[in-house]
Design a protein around this motif. Structure first.
Motif, PDB file in Angstrom:
ATOM      1  N   LEU A 179       0.840  -1.200   0.000  1.00 49.71           N
ATOM      2  CA  LEU A 179       0.000   0.000   0.000  1.00 49.71           C
ATOM      3  C   LEU A 179       0.873   1.246   0.000  1.00 49.71           C
ATOM      4  CD1 LEU A 179      -2.556  -1.231   2.683  1.00 49.71           C
ATOM      5  CD2 LEU A 179      -2.947  -1.040   0.225  1.00 49.71           C
ATOM      6  N   CYS A 187      -5.747   1.245  -4.782  1.00 49.14           N
ATOM      7  CA  CYS A 187      -6.842   0.863  -3.877  1.00 49.14           C
ATOM      8  C   CYS A 187      -7.944   1.922  -3.902  1.00 49.14           C
ATOM      9  CB  CYS A 187      -6.327   0.696  -2.447  1.00 49.14           C
ATOM     10  SG  CYS A 187      -5.450  -0.848  -2.218  1.00 49.14           S
ATOM     11  N   LEU A 197     -11.804  -4.940  -1.238  1.00 50.70           N
ATOM     12  CA  LEU A 197     -10.347  -4.985  -1.106  1.00 50.70           C
ATOM     13  C   LEU A 197      -9.896  -5.877   0.045  1.00 50.70           C
ATOM     14  CD1 LEU A 197      -9.673  -1.151  -1.499  1.00 50.70           C
ATOM     15  CD2 LEU A 197      -9.047  -2.919  -3.147  1.00 50.70           C
ATOM     16  N   VAL A 199      -6.012  -6.478   1.779  1.00 45.32           N
ATOM     17  CA  VAL A 199      -4.707  -5.826   1.654  1.00 45.32           C
ATOM     18  C   VAL A 199      -3.687  -6.392   2.640  1.00 45.32           C
ATOM     19  CG1 VAL A 199      -5.752  -3.654   0.871  1.00 45.32           C
ATOM     20  CG2 VAL A 199      -5.276  -3.977   3.311  1.00 45.32           C
ATOM     21  N   ALA A 210      -6.206   1.828   5.348  1.00 52.40           N
ATOM     22  CA  ALA A 210      -7.018   1.164   4.312  1.00 52.40           C
ATOM     23  C   ALA A 210      -8.291   0.569   4.914  1.00 52.40           C
ATOM     24  CB  ALA A 210      -6.196   0.077   3.620  1.00 52.40           C
ATOM     25  N   ALA A 216     -11.167  -1.948   3.836  1.00 50.38           N
ATOM     26  CA  ALA A 216     -10.409  -3.130   3.385  1.00 50.38           C
ATOM     27  C   ALA A 216     -10.363  -4.210   4.462  1.00 50.38           C
ATOM     28  CB  ALA A 216      -8.989  -2.718   2.990  1.00 50.38           C
TER      29      ALA A 216
END
Ligand code: NAD
Length: 348
Positions: A179, A187, A197, A199, A210, A216
């Protein structure tokens, strides 16, 4: 301080040394057939000079392919500095590298790569004009990562059209490894179109962000490639597609920004045999070099120029995917062949 070494595979290979600043490194020009060799400057520790030479030769060859695939009038080059960027990097060292790059008289243009930041490019720019990726100046192109992410996103849609029968990523589950600059932008683009998502990143702060901002799901670092997802997006390290990981990949599409995702060229065939569509990294992630090229080529108000080349890059990816499907080959193999033909057709 710039010593030319023999190379059978590359147009030029130089050792760079500066005793006063402690600089030790290499510059390789793989090909200038399409134009001046362009590619970033990397700083990292190497176990030996042989390892640094290996890296600079591989990376500069990769840049020839990437620049050609992006339709740029640029050849492939790369530079490496041996050392730990967090400990060993000094302005004097960067300026010595700048002088070495200048001595090549524009046959090689540098920019950021691993271990380098825009302020380091500014230091190099005190010694040479053959440097891009600057934050300030008439043609400054700044951080290429958002454009790289946009290119990967477009490529992912093309891949999705082939694998899932629709380029709509809404509701698709994407596992993103890394990331950082590119992964984060990717993303965000995916979140905006309604993708789901999962991650993983070594940096807990961006993972937390995130979860908070993009909803996420978090996956352990060692299992992100094996997530039960539609798409796997490697956006961190090279060599992630290898004999150990490929049998564990659940996604039917692999599309990411990381350079050199395949551990060996044979891994492309293994992915193909497993029915996993792998989008060649140097085609998918060419947005960054397109952005940098606008600075090298001094394109005024480069927005439309960059957008046009991103579209062309997407068309190239579509052509590669169609050919690969028609010939039952891995897209990586088709891409390599296409670029090699393209390079051969250019008069020396
Ligand atoms: P970055 O350094 O900003 O981000 C990389 C991220 O990956 C970091 O957050 C890091 O913590 C994480 N990471 C490292 N090892 C990991 C691991 N084993 N598992 C999970 N996460 C890990 O780099 P970036 O600029 O985002 O580039 C990402 C990749 O894309 C690199 O391979 C780079 O060479 C390639 N690339 C970048 C650009 C660009 O425009 N920045 C262009 C072309 C290719």
């Amino acid at each position: 301080m710039l010593t030319r070494l023999a190379s059978t595979s590359h147009e030029e290979l130089h050792r760079v040394e500066d005793r006063d600043s402690g600089l030790r490194g290499y510059i390789a020009l793989h090909s200038t057939r399409l134009g001046p060799a362009a590619g970033g400057l990397r700083m990292r520790t190497y176990d030996s000079d042989a390892a640094a030479i290996d890296d600079v030769l591989n990376l500069s060859r990769g840049m020839s392919y990437k620049n050609a695939a992006a339709g740029l009038p640029l050849g492939g080059g790369k530079a490496v500095i041996m050392g730990d960027p967090s400990r060993d990097k000094t302005p004097e060292m960067l300026r010595a590298m700048g002088r070495a790059i200048n001595a090549l008289q524009g046959r090689y243009w540098t920019a950021e790569d691993m271990g380098m930041a825009p302020e380091d490019m500014a230091e190099i720019a005190r010694e040479t004009r053959f440097v891009a990726g600057l934050d300030h100046g008439q043609y400054a192109s700044g951080d290429p990562s958002p454009i790289t992410a946009k290119g990967v996103f477009n490529a992912m849609r093309a891949g999705a059209a082939q694998v899932f029968g629709s380029d709509d990523l809404a509701g698709r589950h994407v596992a993103v490894q890394g990331l950082g600059h590119v992964g984060w932008h990717l993303c965000r683009l995916l979140h905006e179109v309604g993708a789901r998502l999962s991650v993983a990143d070594m940096d807990a702060r961006c993972v937390t962000r995130a979860v908070r901002e993009l909803g996420a799901n978090v996956v352990p670092l060692s299992r992100i490639h094996a997530t039960q997802a539609d798409i796997f997006a490697p956006c961190a390290i090279g060599g992630i597609l290898n004999a150990r990981t490929i049998p564990e990949i659940q996604a039917r599409l692999v599309a990411g920004a990381a350079n050199n995702q395949l551990a060996t060229p044979e891994d492309a065939a293994t992915l193909h045999t497993r029915g996993i569509l792998y989008l060649p990294d140097y085609v998918a992630n060419g947005g960054g070099i397109i952005n940098v090229a606008a600075e090298i080529l001094q394109i005024p108000d480069s927005g439309p120029w960059v957008a046009e080349r991103l579209d062309a890059m997407q068309a190239t990816m579509a052509k590669i995917l169609t050919r690969a499907e028609g010939e039952d080959l891995s897209p990586a193999r088709v891409a390599d062949r296409m670029i090699e033909d393209q390079l051969l057709q250019v008069a020396v």
